[in-house]
Scaffold this active site. Structure first.
Site, PDB file in Angstrom:
ATOM      1  N   ASP A   1      -3.038  11.721  21.968  1.00 56.05           N
ATOM      2  CA  ASP A   1      -1.850  11.482  21.143  1.00 56.05           C
ATOM      3  C   ASP A   1      -2.021  12.069  19.752  1.00 56.05           C
ATOM      4  O   ASP A   1      -1.043  12.266  19.038  1.00 56.05           O
ATOM      5  CB  ASP A   1      -1.573   9.976  21.015  1.00 56.05           C
ATOM      6  CG  ASP A   1      -1.038   9.374  22.309  1.00 56.05           C
ATOM      7  OD1 ASP A   1      -0.726  10.146  23.239  1.00 56.05           O
ATOM      8  OD2 ASP A   1      -0.940   8.137  22.385  1.00 56.05           O
TER       9      ASP A   1
ATOM     10  N   ASP B   1       0.820  -1.205   0.000  1.00 54.93           N
ATOM     11  CA  ASP B   1       0.000   0.000   0.000  1.00 54.93           C
ATOM     12  C   ASP B   1       0.859   1.261   0.000  1.00 54.93           C
ATOM     13  O   ASP B   1       0.465   2.283  -0.570  1.00 54.93           O
ATOM     14  CB  ASP B   1      -0.931   0.004   1.217  1.00 54.93           C
ATOM     15  CG  ASP B   1      -2.164  -0.869   1.008  1.00 54.93           C
ATOM     16  OD1 ASP B   1      -2.383  -1.321  -0.134  1.00 54.93           O
ATOM     17  OD2 ASP B   1      -2.899  -1.101   1.988  1.00 54.93           O
TER      18      ASP B   1
ATOM     19  N   THR C   1      -9.538   1.536   6.747  1.00 56.91           N
ATOM     20  CA  THR C   1      -8.852   0.277   7.037  1.00 56.91           C
ATOM     21  C   THR C   1      -7.348   0.482   7.232  1.00 56.91           C
ATOM     22  O   THR C   1      -6.591  -0.485   7.292  1.00 56.91           O
ATOM     23  CB  THR C   1      -9.085  -0.742   5.904  1.00 56.91           C
ATOM     24  OG1 THR C   1      -8.747  -0.141   4.648  1.00 56.91           O
ATOM     25  CG2 THR C   1     -10.528  -1.198   5.870  1.00 56.91           C
TER      26      THR C   1
ATOM     27  N   GLU D   1      -5.673   9.404   4.947  1.00 58.29           N
ATOM     28  CA  GLU D   1      -5.959  10.196   6.124  1.00 58.29           C
ATOM     29  C   GLU D   1      -5.013  11.376   6.273  1.00 58.29           C
ATOM     30  O   GLU D   1      -3.889  11.370   5.766  1.00 58.29           O
ATOM     31  CB  GLU D   1      -5.899   9.350   7.400  1.00 58.29           C
ATOM     32  CG  GLU D   1      -4.512   9.000   7.889  1.00 58.29           C
ATOM     33  CD  GLU D   1      -3.856   7.842   7.154  1.00 58.29           C
ATOM     34  OE1 GLU D   1      -2.701   8.023   6.696  1.00 58.29           O
ATOM     35  OE2 GLU D   1      -4.485   6.775   7.025  1.00 58.29           O
TER      36      GLU D   1
END
Length: 302
Positions: A176, A74, A187, A149
């Site tokens: 955090d 990925d 995912t 993200e």
């Protein structure tokens, strides 16, 4: 009418021998099928494919290519997306990594994947991306995007963050970090932080606090039309913004990270049939996480 010659761009994780060997096999098959095959300059020497067009690394490499085939995990595909997205070139991932959620094929499917492209037996789907802007005192510091993200993270000590949805404050967290993810990214890092798995065809934005010290710190799913902002409080430690784990920006105290849906998606080539039930993604979840489905009988037919 003269048939235009078809072009494919090949990129691989050249630090892995299986990826290099697979790239050579793919190149040979595409050349035999009459394709023009491009390989980018930094990878060309390692791959050493005869008959390829060597092009500079950059967005122009993907222009006019029918498909960009990506051999790796990925991470390799996220790197390739930076080049393919502006040209709207579909990415076809062949997984040589571990989980490989973004990949469409495994190494054992390599020959079939090439044949599917040659015979045009593939579909193209669009994956939502996000535009990310960093501001300090109202002035823009950085602008970028993400497929998976945008993650606001602490440097050393716990950071104080206020989340805003559509111009209204939602909550303050000592944490955090906070992850703002797409359905594709559900995912990835957001999943590790306890976020929900969202089917790719669902249009939404996810907000996932990471190790927050608060009673209300649940993962949130908001409208894709929403504007999300994360403010690092003044007088508290600054942080770091990571987009897809690749693009890094320092966040001083008082910085504001704004996230919106982007108008420019990432396009993925799909080899398998996609129906309205979403079953292919269900099968992908079962396979990638080795989920127990023993005993399933399916719908009883009368």
């Amino acid at each position: 009418m003269t048939d235009t010659k078809r072009t494919v761009l090949i990129t691989a994780h050249t630090g892995r021998k299986p990826a290099v060997d697979s790239a050579r096999l793919v190149i040979e098959r595409f050349l035999d099928a009459g394709f023009t095959v491009r390989v980018m300059q930094p990878e060309a020497e390692e791959i050493d494919g005869a008959g390829v067009d060597v092009v500079p690394m950059g967005e122009a490499a993907a222009e006019d290519a029918e498909v960009m085939m990506v051999l790796g995990g990925d991470g390799t595909l996220l790197r390739a997306a930076e080049l393919a997205r502006p040209a709207r070139t579909p990415l076809l991932g062949v997984n040589l990594g571990h989980v490989g959620f973004l990949a469409e094929a495994e190494m054992s499917d390599l020959a079939e994947a090439v044949d599917r492209v040659v015979s045009r037996r593939y579909a193209v789907e669009e994956r939502m991306t996000i535009d990310v802007t960093v501001r300090a005192n109202g002035e823009p510091l950085a602008s970028t995007w993400a497929l998976n993200e945008a993650s606001v993270e602490k440097r050393d000590r716990i950071m104080e963050v206020v989340a805003e949805i559509d111009g209204r404050p939602l909550s303050r967290w000592g944490c955090d970090g906070v992850i703002c993810a797409t359905p594709t990214g559900s995912t990835a890092y957001a999943f590790s932080a306890g976020g929900p798995v969202v089917w790719p065809e669902v249009e939404a934005l996810l907000l996932v606090p990471n190790s927050a010290h608060a009673l209300f710190a649940r993962p949130l799913v908001v409208s894709p039309r929403s504007a999300v902002a994360l403010e690092v409080l003044p007088g508290t430690p600054g942080g770091v913004l990571w987009c897809d784990g690749r693009r890094r920006f320092d966040l001083p105290p008082g910085a504001r990270v704004e996230v919106r849906r982007s108008s420019l998606p990432v396009r993925l080539a799909r080899l398998h049939d996609v129906d309205t039930t979403g079953a292919p993604f269900t099968d992908r979840l079962v396979a990638k996480f080795d989920l127990p489905v023993q005993g399933w009988r399916g719908r009883v037919r009368r």
